[in-house]
Design a protein around this motif. Structure first.
Motif, short mmCIF file in Angstrom:
data_model
loop_
_atom_site.label_atom_id
_atom_site.label_comp_id
_atom_site.label_asym_id
_atom_site.label_seq_id
_atom_site.Cartn_x
_atom_site.Cartn_y
_atom_site.Cartn_z
N VAL A 1 16.76 13.20 -7.85
CA VAL A 1 17.19 13.92 -8.03
C VAL A 1 17.97 14.29 -9.22
N VAL A 2 16.90 15.39 -10.14
CA VAL A 2 17.81 16.03 -11.30
C VAL A 2 18.66 16.41 -11.34
N ASP B 1 0.81 -1.39 0.02
CA ASP B 1 -0.17 -0.06 -0.09
C ASP B 1 0.57 1.47 0.03
N LEU B 2 1.53 1.31 -0.73
CA LEU B 2 3.08 2.37 -1.06
C LEU B 2 2.53 2.63 -2.37
N ASP B 3 2.79 4.41 -2.28
CA ASP B 3 2.55 5.18 -3.36
C ASP B 3 3.54 5.77 -4.64
N ARG B 4 3.69 4.42 -5.44
CA ARG B 4 4.66 4.90 -5.91
C ARG B 4 5.39 5.52 -6.69
N GLU C 1 9.12 7.22 -6.04
CA GLU C 1 9.57 7.71 -7.28
C GLU C 1 10.69 9.60 -7.74
N ALA C 2 9.12 10.06 -7.11
CA ALA C 2 10.49 11.33 -7.06
C ALA C 2 11.06 11.76 -5.61
#
Lengths: 324, 450
Positions: free
Chosen positions: B206-207, B194-197, B201-202
């Protein structure tokens, strides 16, 4: 007569060896000078000095009126003793290249090269690669390279070595043409008979020093006749009476007859007159002095001859692999 | 001058018309270019694999994600993203041309049809299913998801999957299967926890920004990827041009000497004219090689739309430093050629000369990374290695000040004059010398003698 070539006190040393020693030389224009001496005498070094391929340690040079051959290379033809060509180049292109280096337009160089190749029995080889030719053919190609610029001064270093008699004859005909055209020819050889046949003047070099500088005609006068050659009409004739002729020092068998050596102060004409009364001759003549004899005599005077037989064989071109 | 140019022309033509030269320097780069041009298109030419994949999913929660991850569009999208991530730092600025090149390189994705009613997890069943003949499309693989693929075991690890393949599955297809199963398992695990992918990822992303180089002249974006390659490339081009020109100079000189044609030539030209002609002729050969490789490099940069990263002045410096380097090394190679009798005799004399070229060339990447370090600065003032060192510095992100560039050029020119003077001395003495090949001490003695 104007001078084509002049050397004054030219000396060149390699390490401890003095290859050319205080050499003076003067060759008038239009003459043929034989540059003679055994291998190692210093002839090639001297020619390289004349050509400004080497440079003298001391002394002065004048070539066709210039202080150095560098300013007159376009007017000089040179056949080095060490033959060399670009092996992969075609014969016509090679000769045209040498011609262009000497300031001859390519078309003129090719035309003259073709004419000379034909005269030397090499018609049609222009398109062949140099590496496809025999050693003798390459030597003639190089001879053409020396003539492609119609030179005023032609220097030939041992031009006939290793050539067959037909090729030698063809080259001599071309040389004769050049002589008639008025070229000044410096002809270096260790084979004395070649010089006798071609030259009107000889310069002998021995151990870097000039030992003789005379016209051929003058030499024959200067070096007195000391030998008479006799070929009896009857090959079995008794020649014993010849020993008693005044002035005869020795009588010995020679090829096809006999050779009479005269004592130093004898009158050769008197001896000549007496012989027919004793032995009927088929042939009777004074043996002309040869350059070989003169060279051996000069070398002996200098105390430099250890083995006269070997020296004479060398001067007759009978040894192989000699180099200057 | 006429004679010098005639000698130069003959030498140039004789060298560039040899089979060895044409094969080694023209055909080889041409072949590399051809391969480089064709390689990205090879994926297009290859038909991607197509067939059925059975998924045995005892968890009941992976197969839906696997079906989504195995879709051709999903596979292609993942590959494009990965290719862009890898090439971005090298290309610096990825333009539309580069994007197209990447798309070509990625090619078409394999087409998997996921079947639900496949075999069980027994190996005999799997074999029977994979080898069964008569199906409409080939059966490629069976994926058996572990029962604990979504549940953490006592040791803290999770299960994975087993893969069984038929001969119909190629390597690219197998790679795509693994990538897709990785994606499917990660998604299923996150979902079961129940984790928000998207949020995870966000969090991990790190751009990486493009560095901005700030100089007295202003600020501009820098491209470290290319900056690392350029000094090495500059050193390489200079090295190849000089080595090819110098080597053929030495070879042609030895040939002329050993074939004894040199005395025939000296009957027509002076030693100086012969030497100058040969130097100029082989300079032409070196310049041809240089132009060829620079041209290839520029074409490659153009095709990736990053041509603007090469400053025109850099090419001017390249030519100037090539001429100076050639003057030094060409003269030394010519001297060696004139001194020896056969090419094999030249080896011992050539080694120290070549080392002087190889060492700065090998150091050029390091010089490029620290172009203004004391080592790099000192090296760019020490002839004869200074020119290659300076070229590496010029190709770096922090080029040296102009006075240093011209000081290097002047010092190099001085070295060139000394080398030419030395070579001229050796040339005059050595040309007609035959016999024992000289060593370095003999060469110095000749130079004193002449």
């Amino acid at each position: 007569m104007a001078t084509a070539l002049r050397l004054r006190g030219v000396t060149k040393t390699f390490g401890t060896v003095r290859a050319v020693d205080d050499l003076d030389l003067e060759i008038p224009r239009g003459t043929t000078c034989g540059f003679i001496g055994p291998s190692g005498a210093g002839k090639t070094t001297c020619i390289r000095l004349i050509m400004s391929i080497l440079f003298p340690d001391s002394g002065e040079l004048s070539v066709l009126g210039h202080a150095s051959a560098l300013a007159a290379k376009d007017r000089i033809g040179y056949l080095p003793e060490e033959r060399g060509v670009y092996r992969r180049m075609r014969v016509g292109a090679f000769l045209a290249y040498i011609g262009k280096l000497k300031g001859v337009p390519e078309s003129a160089a090719r035309a003259r090269a073709s004419r000379l190749l034909e005269r030397l029995g090499l018609a049609g080889v222009e398109e062949k690669r140099c590496e496809d030719l025999s050693k003798g053919m390459l030597q003639r190609v190089q001879f053409v390279a020396a003539l492609v610029n119609e030179p005023d001064l032609l220097i030939l270093d041992e031009p006939f070595s290793g050539l067959d008699p037909v090729s030698v004859r063809r080259m001599r005909e071309v040389i004769a043409d050049e002589q008639r055209r008025g070229v000044t020819l410096l002809f270096s050889t260790h084979v004395m008979s070649h010089a006798e046949e071609l030259c009107d003047h000889v310069v002998m070099i021995h151990r870097g020093r000039k030992v003789l500088d005379e016209p051929i005609a003058g030499l024959r006068r200067q070096y007195d006749v000391r030998t008479i050659r006799l070929e009896p009409l009857d090959a079995d004739a008794d020649v014993g009476a010849l020993y008693d002729v005044p002035g005869v020092a020795s009588v010995r068998r020679a090829s096809g007859g006999w050779e009479l050596r005269l004592v130093a102060d004898s009158d050769p004409v008197d001896v000549m007159r007496r012989i027919p009364g004793l032995v009927v001759p088929a042939r009777l003549e004074f043996a002309r002095v040869t350059l070989e004899d003169i060279f051996v005599r000069l070398a002996q005077q200098g105390g430099a001859v250890r083995d006269e037989g070997a020296l004479r064989a060398h001067l007759q071109g009978l040894d192989v692999g000699a180099s200057a | 001058m006429r004679r010098i140019l005639l000698v130069a022309r003959r030498d140039f033509i004789a060298t560039v018309s040899t089979k060895g030269f044409i094969v080694g320097l023209l055909v080889l780069p041409a072949l590399i270019s051809l391969v480089a041009a064709l390689a990205p298109r090879i994926p297009e030419m290859r038909r991607p694999v197509s067939g059925e994949v059975a998924i045995v999913d005892p968890t009941g929660r992976v197969s839906a994600h696997a079906r989504a991850a195995l879709a051709p569009d999903a596979i292609r999208a993942r590959r494009l993203a990965e290719a862009r991530r890898v090439t971005a730092p090298v290309a610096g600025a990825v333009g539309p041309v580069a994007d197209q090149a990447i798309e070509r390189a990625v090619g078409q994705a394999p087409s998997f049809t996921v079947v639900q009613d496949g075999p069980g997890d027994a190996i005999d069943d799997i074999r029977a299913w994979l080898l069964e003949a008569g199906s409409a499309s080939p059966r490629l693989a069976v994926v058996v998801v572990h029962r604990d693929a979504l549940l953490r075991r006592a040791d803290g690890e999770l299960g994975s999957y087993d893969l069984y393949t038929s001969r119909a599955l190629d390597e690219a297809g197998e790679r795509a299967l693994h990538e897709s199963m990785h994606e499917a398992l990660v998604s299923a695990r996150l979902e079961s926890a129940d984790l928000d992918r998207g949020a995870i990822e966000a969090t991990l992303r790190v751009v990486r920004p493009e560095a901005v180089l700030v100089t007295a002249a202003g600020a501009r974006s820098s491209s470290r990827g290319l900056a690392q390659l350029l000094p090495f490339a500059m050193g390489l081009v200079l090295f190849i041009g000089v080595v090819v020109g110098g080597q053929s100079l030495m070879t042609s000189m030895v040939e002329e000497k050993s074939s004894r044609v040199v005395e025939v030539l000296l009957a027509a030209v002076s030693p100086f004219e012969l030497m100058a002609g040969k130097l100029i002729g082989q300079l032409g050969v070196g310049l041809l090689v240089l132009a060829l490789y620079v041209g290839l490099g520029l074409t490659a940069l153009y095709s990736f739309a990053v041509l603007g990263l090469i400053e025109p002045m850099l090419l001017v410096y390249l030519v100037i430093f090539f001429l100076i380097t050639y003057m030094v090394f060409g003269a030394l190679m010519l001297a060696i050629g004139a001194a020896v009798n056969q090419p094999n005799e030249a080896q011992s004399l050539m080694v120290p000369v070549l080392m002087l070229l190889v060492i700065p060339y090998m150091l050029s990447p390091m010089i490029g990374q620290a172009p203004n370090s004391t080592f790099a600065v000192v090296l760019s003032f020490v002839p004869p290695v200074n020119t290659i060192a300076m070229m590496a510095r010029l190709g770096s992100e922090s080029p040296p000040p102009a006075w240093q560039v011209w000081a290097t050029a002047l010092l190099g020119l001085g070295a060139g004059i000394v080398a030419t003077w030395f070579a001229a001395k050796i040339f005059r003495v050595g040309l007609l010398m035959h016999g024992r090949p000289p060593d370095l001490r003999t060469l110095i003695r000749w130079a004193r003698q002449a």
